[in-house]
Scaffold this active site. Structure first.
Site, PDB file in Angstrom:
ATOM      1  N   SER A 101       0.838  -1.194   0.000  1.00  0.00           N
ATOM      2  CA  SER A 101       0.000   0.000   0.000  1.00  0.00           C
ATOM      3  C   SER A 101       0.876   1.249   0.000  1.00  0.00           C
ATOM      4  O   SER A 101       1.800   1.389   0.800  1.00  0.00           O
ATOM      5  CB  SER A 101      -0.902  -0.004   1.241  1.00  0.00           C
ATOM      6  OG  SER A 101      -1.696   1.151   1.272  1.00  0.00           O
ATOM      7  N   GLY A 102       0.571   2.170  -0.914  1.00  0.00           N
ATOM      8  CA  GLY A 102       1.336   3.403  -1.018  1.00  0.00           C
ATOM      9  C   GLY A 102       2.461   3.346  -2.005  1.00  0.00           C
ATOM     10  O   GLY A 102       3.189   4.326  -2.192  1.00  0.00           O
ATOM     11  N   THR A 119      -2.201   1.947  -7.974  1.00  0.00           N
ATOM     12  CA  THR A 119      -3.365   2.542  -8.638  1.00  0.00           C
ATOM     13  C   THR A 119      -2.945   3.546  -9.698  1.00  0.00           C
ATOM     14  O   THR A 119      -3.494   3.581 -10.802  1.00  0.00           O
ATOM     15  CB  THR A 119      -4.271   3.216  -7.589  1.00  0.00           C
ATOM     16  OG1 THR A 119      -4.662   2.244  -6.610  1.00  0.00           O
ATOM     17  CG2 THR A 119      -5.496   3.806  -8.237  1.00  0.00           C
ATOM     18  N   ASN A 176      -0.903   5.367   2.939  1.00  0.00           N
ATOM     19  CA  ASN A 176      -1.294   5.882   1.630  1.00  0.00           C
ATOM     20  C   ASN A 176      -2.587   6.687   1.804  1.00  0.00           C
ATOM     21  O   ASN A 176      -3.529   6.231   2.436  1.00  0.00           O
ATOM     22  CB  ASN A 176      -1.519   4.719   0.647  1.00  0.00           C
ATOM     23  CG  ASN A 176      -1.778   5.196  -0.757  1.00  0.00           C
ATOM     24  OD1 ASN A 176      -1.745   6.396  -1.032  1.00  0.00           O
ATOM     25  ND2 ASN A 176      -2.035   4.271  -1.646  1.00  0.00           N
ATOM     26  N   SER A 213      -5.464   4.749  -0.692  1.00  0.00           N
ATOM     27  CA  SER A 213      -5.159   3.322  -0.733  1.00  0.00           C
ATOM     28  C   SER A 213      -6.358   2.528  -1.244  1.00  0.00           C
ATOM     29  O   SER A 213      -7.484   2.707  -0.786  1.00  0.00           O
ATOM     30  CB  SER A 213      -4.784   2.820   0.674  1.00  0.00           C
ATOM     31  OG  SER A 213      -4.581   1.434   0.674  1.00  0.00           O
ATOM     32  N   SER A 214      -6.125   1.644  -2.228  1.00  0.00           N
ATOM     33  CA  SER A 214      -7.191   0.766  -2.729  1.00  0.00           C
ATOM     34  C   SER A 214      -7.448  -0.323  -1.696  1.00  0.00           C
ATOM     35  O   SER A 214      -6.545  -1.095  -1.372  1.00  0.00           O
ATOM     36  CB  SER A 214      -6.785   0.138  -4.063  1.00  0.00           C
ATOM     37  OG  SER A 214      -6.599   1.121  -5.035  1.00  0.00           O
ATOM     38  N   GLY A 245      -0.660  -5.574  -2.259  1.00  0.00           N
ATOM     39  CA  GLY A 245       0.647  -6.187  -2.142  1.00  0.00           C
ATOM     40  C   GLY A 245       0.731  -7.030  -0.886  1.00  0.00           C
ATOM     41  O   GLY A 245      -0.206  -7.112  -0.089  1.00  0.00           O
ATOM     42  N   GLU A 278       1.332  -7.986   2.778  1.00  0.00           N
ATOM     43  CA  GLU A 278       1.155  -7.155   3.958  1.00  0.00           C
ATOM     44  C   GLU A 278       1.687  -7.862   5.198  1.00  0.00           C
ATOM     45  O   GLU A 278       1.311  -9.001   5.481  1.00  0.00           O
ATOM     46  CB  GLU A 278      -0.328  -6.797   4.167  1.00  0.00           C
ATOM     47  CG  GLU A 278      -0.875  -5.881   3.080  1.00  0.00           C
ATOM     48  CD  GLU A 278      -2.282  -5.394   3.386  1.00  0.00           C
ATOM     49  OE1 GLU A 278      -2.895  -5.926   4.339  1.00  0.00           O
ATOM     50  OE2 GLU A 278      -2.756  -4.493   2.679  1.00  0.00           O
TER      51      GLU A 278
END
Length: 1166
Positions: A139-140, A144, A189, A192-193, A419, A421
């Site tokens: 994330s980040g 996206t 992020n 973040s998605s 991704g 985690e």
């Protein structure tokens, strides 16, 4: 180093220099000087990690840092793109960059995401190969944004046209909609998605987009109800409250204040760089472009508002006769508004939150829900409502963007998913995400090796097996249908009996204890030996990216993902247009007693479908890396990047690519780049490109074991060999550049001389031209002067002749004018005489007519006077006749009787008119007097009637009612025109016992403790001096004391005799705060005064004052009405100050501590 013979130092014509430049750039005269470049030109660090020497983790990260410091955020590993998030805008995504990378070889320019997108698009368009672009990273890291760049590039380079542009715009505008509903601000992020997205973009045979299909995976719906500290809920909630118009919010029954909604975190509601209002307008516009109808948009916003309202519903316990607690809704206002938004009967939903129906075969059983279960049901409904709305949005977007043509399509898939985690606290969501990444890593290694092997076979190069870590054993540990973790979790969820997270962990310890990638607190050899590095209720899995510790708390509940059938059926009964589509299982006609599939089973099936889909396509990889955790530019944290490089397996990927030959290049490109290193190949090689490369490598003395010849490419084993060739090429280019400069300077000097010579000729020609022009101008000027004199003489002659002719014409005109004037005057005189004769006749006739009219008028007036006189005489005569006829019927006192009779009729009519008056003492209306002689009687009757009806009204009062009215009268004397709260209390009766203390069994013990009759029992708030907040207390008043007791237990907190009460202080405003001040030195004054607030302040103070007034053994209690007074709290005196203002918590007054000596009470403005 050598200098080719064709480039001798003697001067050459310009055409030779032009050809020399063409030789240097590898072009021809027809190529318009097109410059061919390579990945190796002007390279910062190493553009392709396959060429990194030496290859280890430190050098890998150092190369990334070096390129990042020079704004080179893209690096290759063969065909894989590594993307570093710069956390700022870079000028590398302009339309010029798009054209620069369009239709170019992958290694022809510096690394860029456009190169990968162009390679994938051209392979799809020209070679008819379906493509997929896999974007991974934590994330980040910029996943996206990378997917947006890929889609925008494909949209820019594909075909044009009205329909094509419409499809492209819909595909691109689907992103803002999904981001608003599926993205959120996290610690790592700001956008973040929180879901995985896979989009298949479909193209026709020309490469023009036809449509697309979106698949979503594992929306993080737990975020709807709870967010970690420092993070936000999904964007759409904040965008709606910030950007919607006031009219829209009124329709949705919402307020802009974020603090009024329990589901919205307040510590990070506003994010720097995010304009929620502008984003909401963007989302509305995007939904319109994608194809949402206005009614559908309104329905979606109503469901979003319903989720917010659902979070505000709170429950309270209520004891039942059977001893079980039952939940009840505290404040039904939010429940009512939510039901209005969804079109549900309030009673239906309220029952669903209080009861649960369990069905087994043909039996039904209803059980009550306690408060904890009610909150669980509320949150489950909110999560299901939002997640199903999100799935409906994806389905609705697919309906709009799907391809209309039914022919076979080419497909490019773009995968943007979580991704790997590894958090401090990892739960079910991280377990599922990491399982997906394990599958992606597995397919990544398989497809990379397969691609390498296929290229070696295609080029007839011997293939050697490569040893690598195969994570299939980890995937099997998770997904095995018999002993896999997901299978055991499903089995535990379906097992009858008591099922907890601990029983699930026990099963894992039993079955997976021998697995080499599974660790738990129990040792695999003996359950009595413990692993103290593991906390309780946890297990650890050795993933390909490292060890991850999972906490089993919540695994079973999150996997079950249960929604009570009562809530589903309640939602199905809603009249909202979307509810039946979102909750089809709530249909009573289609009751399914089978347990719904678990979340883990559904995700495992989705991942399986995704893997099969990816294996049918040609893969392209983008590995995203975040350089730091601070989300700022120009910072590169080595440890963080090293962690991501490890779990993405990038170094292993380089080793796989370098296991055989590190570098490969087509023969034509190799010969074109290095041909200046050999005399035989410079400047042109006349023959096959492979033969030229063989001659070139032989002349450069490259060892034969360092390269191999394929069918169309040269394979170089060691990067050092390539770098040696590059160094020799660079030195050769420097010598060639010097020679080119020398020839250019000679050409420039000759050109300058020829230009000077040509300029001298031009200057002389221009001077001669100038002299001839001056001579011609002089001759022309003299000629013009002569011509002008001649023309002037001719013009003067003509002018004289014209003037003579003009004077003759003017004389004739003057004579004719005088003649015409004489004739006109004669005619005028004749006409005037005729007019005077006609006027005299008219005047005489008018005078005669007037005389006749006046005579007739006098005659008519005289006749009218005679008729009027006759009428008057006749009327008097008739009256005299009547009086003579009736005089004989009247006696001498007839006049008095007629008068009395008339007066009697008038009084009867007057009294009958008084019957319409009401009996209410409050009615001040009274009929108007009909005659002036009744004025005195009229006033006295009004006073007597009012006293009589007041007496009648008082006669209806009981003793209790009299006491209430006496208290109301006393309250009027105390508060009227002094306190703003008083007018609203006039219409409210003084009830006294608001708690029904004698009937309520909860307060039976407290009632028995009271020795005297309770005159008033009410719930008040005792204000805490420390923070200004109130604590609920029971306030009981008797004739001798008042008592404060705990609301829940009924325990007496304070009992104060009324003689110890000195005074009561209240404000002049509409609040309910009052201070009970105790006498100094009294036994009750040790704890200080009491600052309380109540909704029945007027009644409480009136009863206190009344008790003090009627008691003979104590002083009267003083009532102090002021907006600022002192309260004694133990040893300190605190000032309580009342101000007018809008409190944040609504329309009630709010107390806030300003400092140690001041409490400020904000009262709403009237």
């Amino acid at each position: 180093m050598f200098i080719p013979c064709s480039l001798a130092l003697k001067s050459r014509p310009v055409s030779n220099v032009f050809h020399l430049l063409l030789f240097f750039t590898g072009g021809t005269a027809d190529s318009k000087m097109e410059v061919k470049t390579s990945l190796l030109d002007n390279m910062i660090g190493v553009g392709d990690m396959v060429l990194l020497e030496p290859l280890n983790e430190d050098s890998f990260i150092m190369n990334l840092r070096n390129r990042f410091d020079h704004n080179e955020i893209y690096t290759y590993i063969g065909s894989v793109v590594i993307s570093m998030n710069p956390y700022r805008s870079l000028p590398i995504y302009t339309p010029q960059k798009v054209e620069e990378y369009r239709n170019r070889n992958f290694y022809e320019l510096s690394p860029h995401i456009y190169a990968l997108a162009d390679e994938a698009y051209r392979s799809l368009r020209d070679q008819d190969k379906d493509q997929c672009i896999l974007i991974t990273g934590e994330s980040g890291a910029g996943k996206t944004e990378a997917s947006k760049l890929v889609m925008s590039y494909v949209a820019a380079v594909c075909g044009k046209g009205q329909e094509v542009n419409k499809v492209k715009e819909q595909l691109l505008q689907s992103n803002p909609v999904l981001e608003a509903f599926g993205n959120a601000k996290t610690m790592r992020n700001d956008n973040s998605s929180r879901f995985g997205k896979y989009m298949d973009i479909e193209f026709d045979f020309k490469g023009d987009p036809l449509g697309g299909v979106i698949s979503n995976y594992l929306l993080e719906k737990s975020r709807v109800c709870k967010q970690p500290r420092g993070e936000r809920n999904f964007h759409i909630f904040y965008q709606l409250l910030s950007g919607a118009s006031d009219d829209t919010l009124m329709k949705l029954k919402l307020d802009r204040d974020f603090s009024k909604y329990n589901y919205l975190s307040l510590d990070s509601a506003n994010v720097n760089g995010l304009d929620d209002a502008a984003s909401f307008r963007t989302v509305r516009n995007a939904m319109q472009i994608v194809g949402f109808m206005e009614a559908e948009v309104q329905s979606v916003l109503e469901l979003v508002a319903a989720v917010l309202k659902l979070g505000n519903i709170e429950f309270k316990p209520e004891s039942r006769v059977n001893g079980f607690d039952e939940s009840r809704v505290k404040d039904k206002n939010d429940l009512k508004e939510m039901c209005e938004l969804l079109g549900i009967e309030q009673s239906v939903l309220e029952r669903a939150f209080s009861y649960r129906t369990v069905e087994a075969k043909m039996e039904k059983m209803s059980t009550t829900l306690n408060v904890a279960q009610a909150y669980y049901a509320r949150d489950a409904l909110a999560k299901n409502l939002y997640s199903r709305l999100f799935s409906w949005l994806v389905t609705r977007i697919n309906e709009s963007i799907k391809a209309q043509a039914k022919t076979r399509h080419k497909v490019m898939g773009v995968l943007d998913i979580y991704g790997f985690e590894i958090f401090e606290d990892n739960s079910f969501e991280q377990f599922i995400i990491n399982y997906c990444n394990e599958k992606l890593q597995q397919i990544f290694i398989e497809l990379t090796l397969r691609e390498e092997q296929e290229e070696y076979i295609r080029e007839d190069i011997e293939w050697t097996n490569i040893e690598y870590f195969n994570n299939a054993v980890i995937c099997d540990l998770i997904e095995n249908n018999q002993n896999g973790i997901l299978a055991m979790l499903d089995e535990e969820c379906l097992r009858p009996g008591t099922v907890t997270d601990d029983t699930f962990l026990d099963k894992l310890n039993t079955i997976c204890a021998e697995h080499q990638h599974f660790e738990s607190r129990l040792n695999k050899n003996s359950k009595f030996l413990t692993d103290h590095s593991l906390p309780h209720s946890c297990f650890r899995i050795q993933h390909y990216a490292g060890k991850v510790l999972y906490r089993v708390e919540g695994f079973v509940d999150k996997n079950n993902d249960l929604l009570y059938r009562d809530l589903s059926q309640a939602m199905y009964k809603a009249t909202h247009s979307l509810m039946r589509q979102l909750f089809p299982e709530g249909n009573p006609a289609k009751v399914n007693l089978k347990r719904p599939p678990t979340a883990g089973f559904q995700f495992k099936a989705s991942v399986g479908v995704l893997m099969k889909n990816l294996q049918t396509k040609n893969p392209n990889y983008i590995r995203c890396i975040k350089p730091n955790d601070k989300k700022v530019a120009h910072i590169f944290t080595d440890s963080l990047v090293c962690h991501q490089v490890r779990y993405l397996g990038l170094v292993e990927n380089v080793r796989v690519r370098r296991a055989g030959y590190a570098f490969r290049q087509p023969y034509e490109s190799c010969l074109e780049r290095y041909k200046m290193l050999c005399k035989k190949t410079w400047p042109h090689w006349r023959g096959p490109a492979r033969d030229g490369v063989e001659v070139l490598l032989t002349d450069c003395s490259v060892p034969t074991e360092e390269f191999a010849y394929g069918r169309s490419k040269i394979f170089i084993r060691n990067p050092r060999t390539l770098f040696t060739l590059e160094e020799r090429r660079r030195a050769c280019l420097e010598d060639l550049a010097t020679l080119i400069q020398k020839i250019y300077r000679g050409w420039k000097s000759r050109t300058h001389f020829l230009l000077l010579k040509k300029s001298q000729v031009v200057v002389a020609a221009w001077y001669r031209r100038y002299a001839q022009q001056n001579k011609y101008q002089k001759i022309k000027s003299a000629t013009l002067v002569m011509q002008s004199f001649i023309r002037g003489w001719k013009a003067r002659n003509i002018l004289r002749q014209l003037k003579y002719e003009k004077r003759c014409k003017e004389a004739v005109t003057t004579i004719a004018a005088y003649w015409h004037g004489t004739q006109a005057r004669r005619e005028l005189r004749h006409l005037k005489v005729a007019a005077r004769e006609k006027l005299a006749v008219s005047v005489i006739w008018a005078g005669w007519q007037g005389t006749k009219a006046r005579r007739e008028l006098r005659r008519l007036k005289e006749e009218a006077r005679r008729k009027h006189a006759v009428a008057i005489i006749w009327a008097y005569w008739l009256g005299l006749q009547v009086r003579r006829e009736y005089r004989k019927f009247f006696r001498a006192n007839a006049g008095k009787k007629i008068y009395d009779f008339t007066i009697q009729r008038i009084m009867q009519k007057y009294f009958l008119g008084l019957k319409t008056t009401t009996m209410s003492p409050m009615d001040n209306s009274w009929p108007a007097k009909p005659y002036g002689f009744l004025e005195g009687a009229h006033t006295q009757l009004r006073r007597i009637f009012h006293l009589w009806r007041c007496k009648k009204y008082r006669g209806q009062f009981t003793e209790e009612k009299k006491a209430v009215y006496e208290e109301k009268l006393e309250a009027s004397e105390i508060f009227k025109d002094k306190k703003a709260l008083y007018p609203s209390s006039v219409s409210q009766p003084f009830k006294g016992d608001y708690l029904e203390i004698q009937k309520n069994p909860k307060y039976q013990k407290l009632n028995s403790a009271m020795e005297e009759k309770v005159l008033l029992a009410d719930l008040v708030n005792k204000i805490n001096r420390a923070n200004g907040k109130g604590s609920p207390r029971l306030f009981l008043l008797t004739k001798s004391n008042f008592v404060l007791a705990d609301q829940k237990t009924g325990q007496v907190k304070a009992s104060v005799p009324l003689p110890d009460l000195a005074s009561v202080s209240v404000s002049t405003q509409s609040d309910g705060f009052f201070a009970l001040k105790l006498k100094e030195g009294s036994a009750s004054a040790s704890k200080g005064d009491f600052l309380l607030s109540s909704e029945h302040l007027i009644e409480i103070i009136t009863k206190l004052h009344r008790i003090g007034t009627t008691a003979a053994d104590r002083d009267q209690i003083n009532i102090d009405i002021s907006d600022e007074f002192l309260v004694q709290f133990k040893q300190d005196k605190v000032c309580v100050k009342f101000i007018q203002g809008g409190p944040k918590n609504g329309n009630s007054a709010a107390c806030k501590r300003k400092n140690n000596r001041l409490l400020e009470v904000s009262v709403p403005s009237p």
